[in-house]
Motif scaffolding. Structure first.
Motif, PDB file in Angstrom:
ATOM      1  N   GLN A  26       0.759  -1.106   0.202  1.00 57.27           N
ATOM      2  CA  GLN A  26       0.125   0.053   0.034  1.00 57.27           C
ATOM      3  C   GLN A  26       0.670   1.296   0.130  1.00 57.27           C
ATOM      4  O   GLN A  26       2.114   1.354   0.437  1.00 57.27           O
ATOM      5  CB  GLN A  26      -0.808   0.055   1.180  1.00 57.27           C
ATOM      6  CG  GLN A  26      -2.116  -0.919   1.318  1.00 57.27           C
ATOM      7  CD  GLN A  26      -2.927  -0.779   2.479  1.00 57.27           C
ATOM      8  OE1 GLN A  26      -2.478  -0.660   3.300  1.00 57.27           O
ATOM      9  NE2 GLN A  26      -4.120  -0.889   2.290  1.00 57.27           N
ATOM     10  N   PHE A  27       0.231   2.389  -0.387  1.00 50.91           N
ATOM     11  CA  PHE A  27       0.840   3.693  -0.188  1.00 50.91           C
ATOM     12  C   PHE A  27       0.123   4.314   0.647  1.00 50.91           C
ATOM     13  O   PHE A  27      -1.103   4.241   1.068  1.00 50.91           O
ATOM     14  CB  PHE A  27       0.635   4.520  -1.412  1.00 50.91           C
ATOM     15  CG  PHE A  27       1.588   3.994  -2.666  1.00 50.91           C
ATOM     16  CD1 PHE A  27       2.747   4.217  -2.912  1.00 50.91           C
ATOM     17  CD2 PHE A  27       1.065   2.922  -3.369  1.00 50.91           C
ATOM     18  CE1 PHE A  27       3.506   3.829  -3.853  1.00 50.91           C
ATOM     19  CE2 PHE A  27       1.713   2.382  -4.562  1.00 50.91           C
ATOM     20  CZ  PHE A  27       3.127   2.699  -4.821  1.00 50.91           C
ATOM     21  N   TYR A  28       0.732   5.184   1.595  1.00 50.58           N
ATOM     22  CA  TYR A  28      -0.045   5.940   2.575  1.00 50.58           C
ATOM     23  C   TYR A  28       0.409   7.318   2.496  1.00 50.58           C
ATOM     24  O   TYR A  28       1.466   7.842   2.053  1.00 50.58           O
ATOM     25  CB  TYR A  28       0.562   5.688   4.014  1.00 50.58           C
ATOM     26  CG  TYR A  28       0.547   3.949   4.325  1.00 50.58           C
ATOM     27  CD1 TYR A  28      -0.642   3.340   4.437  1.00 50.58           C
ATOM     28  CD2 TYR A  28       1.712   3.391   4.466  1.00 50.58           C
ATOM     29  CE1 TYR A  28      -0.752   2.037   4.509  1.00 50.58           C
ATOM     30  CE2 TYR A  28       1.597   2.176   4.770  1.00 50.58           C
ATOM     31  CZ  TYR A  28       0.588   1.238   4.782  1.00 50.58           C
ATOM     32  OH  TYR A  28       0.300  -0.017   4.863  1.00 50.58           O
ATOM     33  N   VAL A  90      -1.029   4.255  -6.068  1.00 52.71           N
ATOM     34  CA  VAL A  90      -0.432   5.688  -6.145  1.00 52.71           C
ATOM     35  C   VAL A  90      -1.396   6.652  -6.928  1.00 52.71           C
ATOM     36  O   VAL A  90      -1.455   7.664  -6.825  1.00 52.71           O
ATOM     37  CB  VAL A  90       1.153   5.892  -6.596  1.00 52.71           C
ATOM     38  CG1 VAL A  90       1.142   5.876  -8.014  1.00 52.71           C
ATOM     39  CG2 VAL A  90       1.641   7.321  -6.320  1.00 52.71           C
ATOM     40  N   GLU A  91      -1.970   6.013  -8.019  1.00 51.17           N
ATOM     41  CA  GLU A  91      -2.829   6.777  -8.802  1.00 51.17           C
ATOM     42  C   GLU A  91      -4.238   7.221  -7.965  1.00 51.17           C
ATOM     43  O   GLU A  91      -4.874   8.082  -8.207  1.00 51.17           O
ATOM     44  CB  GLU A  91      -3.439   5.935  -9.754  1.00 51.17           C
ATOM     45  CG  GLU A  91      -2.584   5.731 -10.892  1.00 51.17           C
ATOM     46  CD  GLU A  91      -1.650   4.548 -10.831  1.00 51.17           C
ATOM     47  OE1 GLU A  91      -0.433   4.542 -11.413  1.00 51.17           O
ATOM     48  OE2 GLU A  91      -1.535   3.885  -9.740  1.00 51.17           O
ATOM     49  N   LEU A 130       4.245  11.167   1.571  1.00 51.93           N
ATOM     50  CA  LEU A 130       3.846   9.983   0.863  1.00 51.93           C
ATOM     51  C   LEU A 130       4.813   8.876   1.068  1.00 51.93           C
ATOM     52  O   LEU A 130       5.983   9.256   0.870  1.00 51.93           O
ATOM     53  CB  LEU A 130       3.826  10.431  -0.608  1.00 51.93           C
ATOM     54  CG  LEU A 130       3.524   9.184  -1.509  1.00 51.93           C
ATOM     55  CD1 LEU A 130       1.936   8.831  -1.191  1.00 51.93           C
ATOM     56  CD2 LEU A 130       3.541   9.617  -3.204  1.00 51.93           C
ATOM     57  N   LEU A 131       4.164   7.710   1.460  1.00 51.81           N
ATOM     58  CA  LEU A 131       5.249   6.622   1.905  1.00 51.81           C
ATOM     59  C   LEU A 131       4.614   5.446   1.127  1.00 51.81           C
ATOM     60  O   LEU A 131       3.451   5.313   0.595  1.00 51.81           O
ATOM     61  CB  LEU A 131       4.848   6.441   3.455  1.00 51.81           C
ATOM     62  CG  LEU A 131       4.963   7.666   4.451  1.00 51.81           C
ATOM     63  CD1 LEU A 131       3.618   8.143   4.637  1.00 51.81           C
ATOM     64  CD2 LEU A 131       5.609   7.061   5.592  1.00 51.81           C
ATOM     65  N   GLN A 132       5.558   4.189   1.141  1.00 47.28           N
ATOM     66  CA  GLN A 132       5.107   3.042   0.689  1.00 47.28           C
ATOM     67  C   GLN A 132       5.178   2.065   1.658  1.00 47.28           C
ATOM     68  O   GLN A 132       6.516   2.091   2.044  1.00 47.28           O
ATOM     69  CB  GLN A 132       5.804   2.618  -0.681  1.00 47.28           C
ATOM     70  CG  GLN A 132       5.143   1.536  -1.304  1.00 47.28           C
ATOM     71  CD  GLN A 132       5.658   1.091  -2.806  1.00 47.28           C
ATOM     72  OE1 GLN A 132       7.026   1.501  -2.774  1.00 47.28           O
ATOM     73  NE2 GLN A 132       5.149   0.190  -3.503  1.00 47.28           N
ATOM     74  N   GLU A 195       8.103   3.377   3.732  1.00 54.64           N
ATOM     75  CA  GLU A 195       9.364   4.218   3.619  1.00 54.64           C
ATOM     76  C   GLU A 195       8.803   5.498   2.986  1.00 54.64           C
ATOM     77  O   GLU A 195       7.961   5.705   2.201  1.00 54.64           O
ATOM     78  CB  GLU A 195      10.482   3.601   2.199  1.00 54.64           C
ATOM     79  CG  GLU A 195      11.497   4.218   1.853  1.00 54.64           C
ATOM     80  CD  GLU A 195      12.126   3.598   0.726  1.00 54.64           C
ATOM     81  OE1 GLU A 195      13.232   4.179   0.162  1.00 54.64           O
ATOM     82  OE2 GLU A 195      11.913   2.444   0.309  1.00 54.64           O
ATOM     83  N   VAL A 196       9.342   6.590   3.403  1.00 54.05           N
ATOM     84  CA  VAL A 196       8.867   8.063   2.671  1.00 54.05           C
ATOM     85  C   VAL A 196       9.459   8.148   1.184  1.00 54.05           C
ATOM     86  O   VAL A 196      10.864   8.101   1.106  1.00 54.05           O
ATOM     87  CB  VAL A 196       9.719   9.255   3.540  1.00 54.05           C
ATOM     88  CG1 VAL A 196       9.290  10.334   3.181  1.00 54.05           C
ATOM     89  CG2 VAL A 196       8.900   9.025   5.226  1.00 54.05           C
ATOM     90  N   LEU A 197       8.569   8.370   0.496  1.00 52.73           N
ATOM     91  CA  LEU A 197       8.796   8.857  -0.832  1.00 52.73           C
ATOM     92  C   LEU A 197       9.153  10.109  -1.048  1.00 52.73           C
ATOM     93  O   LEU A 197       9.766  10.471  -1.929  1.00 52.73           O
ATOM     94  CB  LEU A 197       7.796   8.123  -1.771  1.00 52.73           C
ATOM     95  CG  LEU A 197       7.541   6.484  -1.788  1.00 52.73           C
ATOM     96  CD1 LEU A 197       6.403   6.142  -2.657  1.00 52.73           C
ATOM     97  CD2 LEU A 197       8.704   5.676  -1.840  1.00 52.73           C
ATOM     98  N   ALA A 198       8.232  10.834  -0.475  1.00 50.49           N
ATOM     99  CA  ALA A 198       8.165  12.366  -0.757  1.00 50.49           C
ATOM    100  C   ALA A 198       7.917  12.909   0.504  1.00 50.49           C
ATOM    101  O   ALA A 198       6.963  12.513   1.252  1.00 50.49           O
ATOM    102  CB  ALA A 198       7.347  12.708  -2.078  1.00 50.49           C
TER     103      ALA A 198
END
Length: 259
Positions: A26-28, A90-91, A130-132, A195-198
């Motif tokens: 998932q993304f968070y 992510v969409e 934004l995280l994954q 993990e933090v993406l942004a």
């Protein structure tokens, strides 16, 4: 030879089925509302409870968490509202604004927030992270807490690394190294690891654990640091010096929070 080929085909087929059925990561989004005026908190809570969370539910986004810093947090109490939103893709994150614009119920219920004039905004700023999800915890988990809701503590932690490579090593410690399994064995009721993406303070990753109350939190961490498995993991040379900074936020869930 035919038997060997048959066994190989069966093995490959089994791996393909496993890959197809394994949960996708998932993304968070961790959305932090910065509050500058006392009345902003009341307006935001009304908006989140009556308009935003119901709209997310209609959009297929369940288990949305809403949190505030504990009262004894002199730095952030009354100055932050933290919203945790899970996305399947992510969409789903990138198209959320368009989805909400088409939701007439949301537009009506959230009018005070949506149409707020520049002279009376409902917040000072919005910070989004934004995280994954990490591989060994691909989806959010609902905690199994038994204490009274107002007493429950949700601990959000951010582990910063010196470099991207070093941060990946700390993530490896949680996945392949078994730290996630250790947290699970000791009953930390983790909501997510990701993990933090942004966002700010990269490279870093974050996770959230939860406890029945403040005393339970203290006891769990005491048990953790004394655990033989943790001491072995901490002493492993491959994981030495893999963290620059550990930031902790202790939170309470809003009464209307899904988590």
């Amino acid at each position: 030879m035919m038997k060997l080929l048959s066994l190989t085909c069966l093995l490959l087929a089994g791996l393909a089925v496993h890959a197809a059925t394994a949960p996708k990561r998932q993304f968070y989004e961790i959305r932090i509302y910065h509050i500058g005026q006392p009345d902003q908190a009341d307006r935001l809570h009304r908006f989140l409870k009556d308009a935003y969370l119901p709209a997310l539910h209609r959009a297929g986004i369940a288990r949305v968490g809403v949190f505030t810093p504990i009262a004894t947090d002199t730095t952030y109490a009354g100055k932050r509202i933290v919203v945790l939103i899970p996305y399947q893709t992510v969409e789903q994150f990138t198209t959320l604004s368009q989805t909400l614009e088409k939701d007439k119920q949301y537009q009506t219920a959230g009018r005070d927030y949506i149409d707020a004039p520049y002279t009376s905004p409902p917040y000072s700023r919005i910070e989004s992270i934004l995280l994954q999800a990490l591989a060994d915890a691909p989806v959010m988990t609902m905690p199994t807490l038994k204490g009274p809701q107002p007493d429950r503590i949700y601990e959000l932690r951010s582990y910063e690394g010196h470099t991207e490579k070093i941060s990946r090593n700390k993530i490896h410690m949680f996945n392949e190294g078994g730290e996630i399994k250790l947290f699970h064995r000791l009953g930390f009721n983790a909501v997510f690891y990701a993990e933090v993406l942004a966002g700010a303070n990269r490279p870093n990753f974050m996770y959230m654990t939860s406890f029945d109350n403040r005393a339970s939190r203290e006891e769990h961490w005491k048990t953790f640091v004394e655990d033989a498995e943790w001491k072995k993991l901490l002493a492993a040379p491959e994981y030495k010096n893999n963290m620059l900074k550990n930031t902790q936020y202790l939170l309470n869930a809003a009464p209307y929070s899904d988590i």
